[in-house]
Write a protein that holds these residues in place. Structure first.
Motif, PDB file in Angstrom:
ATOM      1  N   SER A 123     -32.365  36.164  64.886  1.00  0.00           N
ATOM      2  CA  SER A 123     -30.993  35.958  64.418  1.00  0.00           C
ATOM      3  C   SER A 123     -30.808  34.546  63.892  1.00  0.00           C
ATOM      4  CB  SER A 123     -29.996  36.200  65.555  1.00  0.00           C
ATOM      5  OG  SER A 123     -30.009  37.552  65.955  1.00  0.00           O
ATOM      6  N   PRO A 124     -30.206  34.391  62.694  1.00  0.00           N
ATOM      7  CA  PRO A 124     -29.952  33.050  62.157  1.00  0.00           C
ATOM      8  C   PRO A 124     -28.783  32.384  62.881  1.00  0.00           C
ATOM      9  CG  PRO A 124     -29.046  34.707  60.688  1.00  0.00           C
ATOM     10  CD  PRO A 124     -29.786  35.450  61.761  1.00  0.00           C
ATOM     11  N   MET A 125     -28.696  31.061  62.734  1.00  0.00           N
ATOM     12  CA  MET A 125     -27.626  30.294  63.347  1.00  0.00           C
ATOM     13  C   MET A 125     -26.542  30.018  62.311  1.00  0.00           C
ATOM     14  SD  MET A 125     -28.977  30.176  66.281  1.00  0.00           S
ATOM     15  CE  MET A 125     -27.785  29.166  67.149  1.00  0.00           C
ATOM     16  N   GLU A 126     -25.298  30.025  62.764  1.00  0.00           N
ATOM     17  CA  GLU A 126     -24.153  29.828  61.883  1.00  0.00           C
ATOM     18  C   GLU A 126     -23.199  28.822  62.517  1.00  0.00           C
ATOM     19  OE1 GLU A 126     -21.378  32.884  59.459  1.00  0.00           O
ATOM     20  OE2 GLU A 126     -21.240  33.045  61.631  1.00  0.00           O
ATOM     21  N   VAL A 127     -22.628  27.965  61.687  1.00  0.00           N
ATOM     22  CA  VAL A 127     -21.630  27.001  62.152  1.00  0.00           C
ATOM     23  C   VAL A 127     -20.260  27.456  61.654  1.00  0.00           C
ATOM     24  CG1 VAL A 127     -20.811  24.622  62.008  1.00  0.00           C
ATOM     25  CG2 VAL A 127     -23.265  25.093  62.184  1.00  0.00           C
ATOM     26  N   ILE A 128     -19.312  27.553  62.555  1.00  0.00           N
ATOM     27  CA  ILE A 128     -17.929  27.882  62.203  1.00  0.00           C
ATOM     28  C   ILE A 128     -17.091  26.626  62.412  1.00  0.00           C
ATOM     29  CG2 ILE A 128     -15.940  29.352  62.704  1.00  0.00           C
ATOM     30  CD1 ILE A 128     -17.872  31.415  63.823  1.00  0.00           C
ATOM     31  N   ALA A 129     -16.505  26.132  61.333  1.00  0.00           N
ATOM     32  CA  ALA A 129     -15.733  24.889  61.384  1.00  0.00           C
ATOM     33  C   ALA A 129     -14.260  25.168  61.146  1.00  0.00           C
ATOM     34  CB  ALA A 129     -16.255  23.904  60.331  1.00  0.00           C
ATOM     35  N   MET A 130     -13.416  24.382  61.800  1.00  0.00           N
ATOM     36  CA  MET A 130     -11.976  24.445  61.591  1.00  0.00           C
ATOM     37  C   MET A 130     -11.571  23.158  60.879  1.00  0.00           C
ATOM     38  SD  MET A 130     -10.887  25.934  65.301  1.00  0.00           S
ATOM     39  CE  MET A 130     -11.954  24.739  66.087  1.00  0.00           C
ATOM     40  N   PRO A 171      -3.073  27.902  65.819  1.00  0.00           N
ATOM     41  CA  PRO A 171      -3.835  27.780  67.076  1.00  0.00           C
ATOM     42  C   PRO A 171      -4.049  29.104  67.798  1.00  0.00           C
ATOM     43  CG  PRO A 171      -2.220  26.013  66.896  1.00  0.00           C
ATOM     44  CD  PRO A 171      -1.948  26.951  65.756  1.00  0.00           C
ATOM     45  N   GLU A 172      -3.016  29.958  67.866  1.00  0.00           N
ATOM     46  CA  GLU A 172      -3.163  31.222  68.582  1.00  0.00           C
ATOM     47  C   GLU A 172      -4.203  32.119  67.920  1.00  0.00           C
ATOM     48  OE1 GLU A 172      -2.010  32.228  71.435  1.00  0.00           O
ATOM     49  OE2 GLU A 172      -1.025  30.295  71.728  1.00  0.00           O
ATOM     50  N   TYR A 177      -9.745  34.419  67.709  1.00  0.00           N
ATOM     51  CA  TYR A 177     -10.977  34.544  66.923  1.00  0.00           C
ATOM     52  C   TYR A 177     -12.193  34.071  67.712  1.00  0.00           C
ATOM     53  CZ  TYR A 177     -14.297  33.834  63.104  1.00  0.00           C
ATOM     54  OH  TYR A 177     -15.398  33.866  62.305  1.00  0.00           O
ATOM     55  N   LEU A 178     -12.060  32.960  68.402  1.00  0.00           N
ATOM     56  CA  LEU A 178     -13.184  32.386  69.128  1.00  0.00           C
ATOM     57  C   LEU A 178     -13.441  33.065  70.463  1.00  0.00           C
ATOM     58  CD1 LEU A 178     -12.591  28.572  68.489  1.00  0.00           C
ATOM     59  CD2 LEU A 178     -14.193  30.081  67.330  1.00  0.00           C
ATOM     60  N   GLY A 179     -12.421  33.712  71.030  1.00  0.00           N
ATOM     61  CA  GLY A 179     -12.594  34.331  72.328  1.00  0.00           C
ATOM     62  C   GLY A 179     -12.211  33.381  73.451  1.00  0.00           C
ATOM     63  N   PRO A 180     -11.953  33.919  74.631  1.00  0.00           N
ATOM     64  CA  PRO A 180     -11.456  33.089  75.737  1.00  0.00           C
ATOM     65  C   PRO A 180     -12.438  32.028  76.203  1.00  0.00           C
ATOM     66  CG  PRO A 180     -12.032  35.306  76.494  1.00  0.00           C
ATOM     67  CD  PRO A 180     -12.088  35.334  74.998  1.00  0.00           C
ATOM     68  N   GLU A 181     -13.762  32.291  76.118  1.00  0.00           N
ATOM     69  CA  GLU A 181     -14.739  31.333  76.634  1.00  0.00           C
ATOM     70  C   GLU A 181     -14.713  30.024  75.857  1.00  0.00           C
ATOM     71  OE1 GLU A 181     -15.506  34.418  75.787  1.00  0.00           O
ATOM     72  OE2 GLU A 181     -15.817  35.398  77.725  1.00  0.00           O
ATOM     73  N   LEU A 194     -10.749  28.339  58.355  1.00  0.00           N
ATOM     74  CA  LEU A 194     -12.051  28.587  58.966  1.00  0.00           C
ATOM     75  C   LEU A 194     -13.124  28.590  57.887  1.00  0.00           C
ATOM     76  CD1 LEU A 194     -11.159  31.378  61.547  1.00  0.00           C
ATOM     77  CD2 LEU A 194     -11.417  28.941  61.932  1.00  0.00           C
ATOM     78  N   VAL A 195     -14.159  27.811  58.100  1.00  0.00           N
ATOM     79  CA  VAL A 195     -15.257  27.662  57.140  1.00  0.00           C
ATOM     80  C   VAL A 195     -16.561  28.008  57.845  1.00  0.00           C
ATOM     81  CG1 VAL A 195     -16.478  26.047  55.639  1.00  0.00           C
ATOM     82  CG2 VAL A 195     -13.997  25.872  55.900  1.00  0.00           C
ATOM     83  N   ARG A 196     -17.380  28.788  57.174  1.00  0.00           N
ATOM     84  CA  ARG A 196     -18.683  29.174  57.734  1.00  0.00           C
ATOM     85  C   ARG A 196     -19.804  28.534  56.930  1.00  0.00           C
ATOM     86  NH1 ARG A 196     -18.822  33.957  60.863  1.00  0.00           N
ATOM     87  NH2 ARG A 196     -16.772  34.891  61.192  1.00  0.00           N
ATOM     88  N   ALA A 197     -20.822  28.083  57.631  1.00  0.00           N
ATOM     89  CA  ALA A 197     -22.005  27.521  56.987  1.00  0.00           C
ATOM     90  C   ALA A 197     -23.231  27.944  57.788  1.00  0.00           C
ATOM     91  CB  ALA A 197     -21.918  26.002  56.917  1.00  0.00           C
ATOM     92  N   HIS A 198     -24.345  28.088  57.121  1.00  0.00           N
ATOM     93  CA  HIS A 198     -25.562  28.481  57.829  1.00  0.00           C
ATOM     94  C   HIS A 198     -26.421  27.260  58.109  1.00  0.00           C
ATOM     95  CE1 HIS A 198     -27.114  28.295  53.678  1.00  0.00           C
ATOM     96  NE2 HIS A 198     -28.270  28.032  54.242  1.00  0.00           N
TER      97      HIS A 198
END
Length: 243
Positions: A123-130, A171-172, A177-181, A194-198
């Protein structure tokens, strides 16, 4: 980690055993954990015992229709009991590698709580940025971002933007989107995009060492949105003279 699958508890119950550990490869259908199933096991054993007794009676008198109907009814009860007993097992919905085990023996889980997380081995890694919502018009696919992971100060990773959200979220929405953890460890103020980058690799370089990315790691992202002459930054009044 892209393709990460969280396996959740189908029913509430107490964990009696955890059958896997992080890093272990599992097959589809393999048991990951067991929940307490005393009543379900007792019901199935009772139905099986009654079924065997009736089956003996049926073999002694093949003309007894009442016994035949009772056997049919018991067979249905046994199938239901087996199904309920199966619900106390957590199985892998697909083959993969266990990346995270969230439970321990004796723990009580509610319905829908995460038991383990599975990933594909490659599985590749992905960065999710706000990023600030006001920067959305300046962000484009193919643009560059610079990631500085928490705990690795001044160790920058260069990323290419794959996707930019079309809407700003509050914020909500980010927490959902990110989940409770992850949401509990982040503070979001105002609207963000929300921005995605690999990541070019599942590893990154820091202080001359090759280290692995792990799901849930956090950091700070800088995205380049425009360039400007230094003199215009110092003296904004000169901007009409330059195009």
């Amino acid at each position: 980690m892209k393709g990460r699958l969280e396996v959740t508890a189908l029913l509430a119950g107490r964990v009696t055993s955890v059958e896997v550990q992080p890093g272990q490869r599992v097959k589809e259908g393999q048991i990951l954990a067991r929940f307490f199933a005393g009543p379900e096991q007792a019901s199935l054993e009772r139905y099986q015992h009654e079924f065997e007794l009736l089956l003996v009676q049926r073999m002694r008198d093949l003309t007894n229709e009442a016994t035949s109907q009772a056997l049919t009814s018991l067979r249905a009860e046994m199938e239901l009991a087996r199904f309920q007993l199966e619900q106390r097992l957590v199985r892998a919905p697909q083959a993969g590698v266990v990346s995270d085990v969230r439970i321990r023996r004796g723990q009580h889980l509610s319905e829908g709580e995460v038991v383990v997380a599975l990933v594909q081995e490659d599985s590749p890694m992905e960065v999710i940025a706000m990023l600030p919502g006001g920067s959305r018009p300046l962000l484009t696919q193919g643009g560059r971002m610079r990631l500085e992971l928490d705990g690795f100060q001044y160790q920058y990773q260069e990323l290419i933007i794959d996707q930019v959200g079309d809407e700003l979220v509050g914020p909500e929405e980010v927490r959902r989107y990110l989940g409770p953890e992850l949401a509990e460890s982040l503070t979001v103020n105002g609207a963000v995009v929300l921005v995605r980058a690999h990541a070019p690799s599942r590893f990154f370089e820091a202080d001359g060492r090759r280290l692995a990315y792990f799901d849930g790691m956090q950091g700070t992202v800088d995205a380049r949105v425009k360039t400007e002459r230094i003199i215009l930054t110092i003296i904004p009044g000169l901007k009409p003279l330059f195009h």
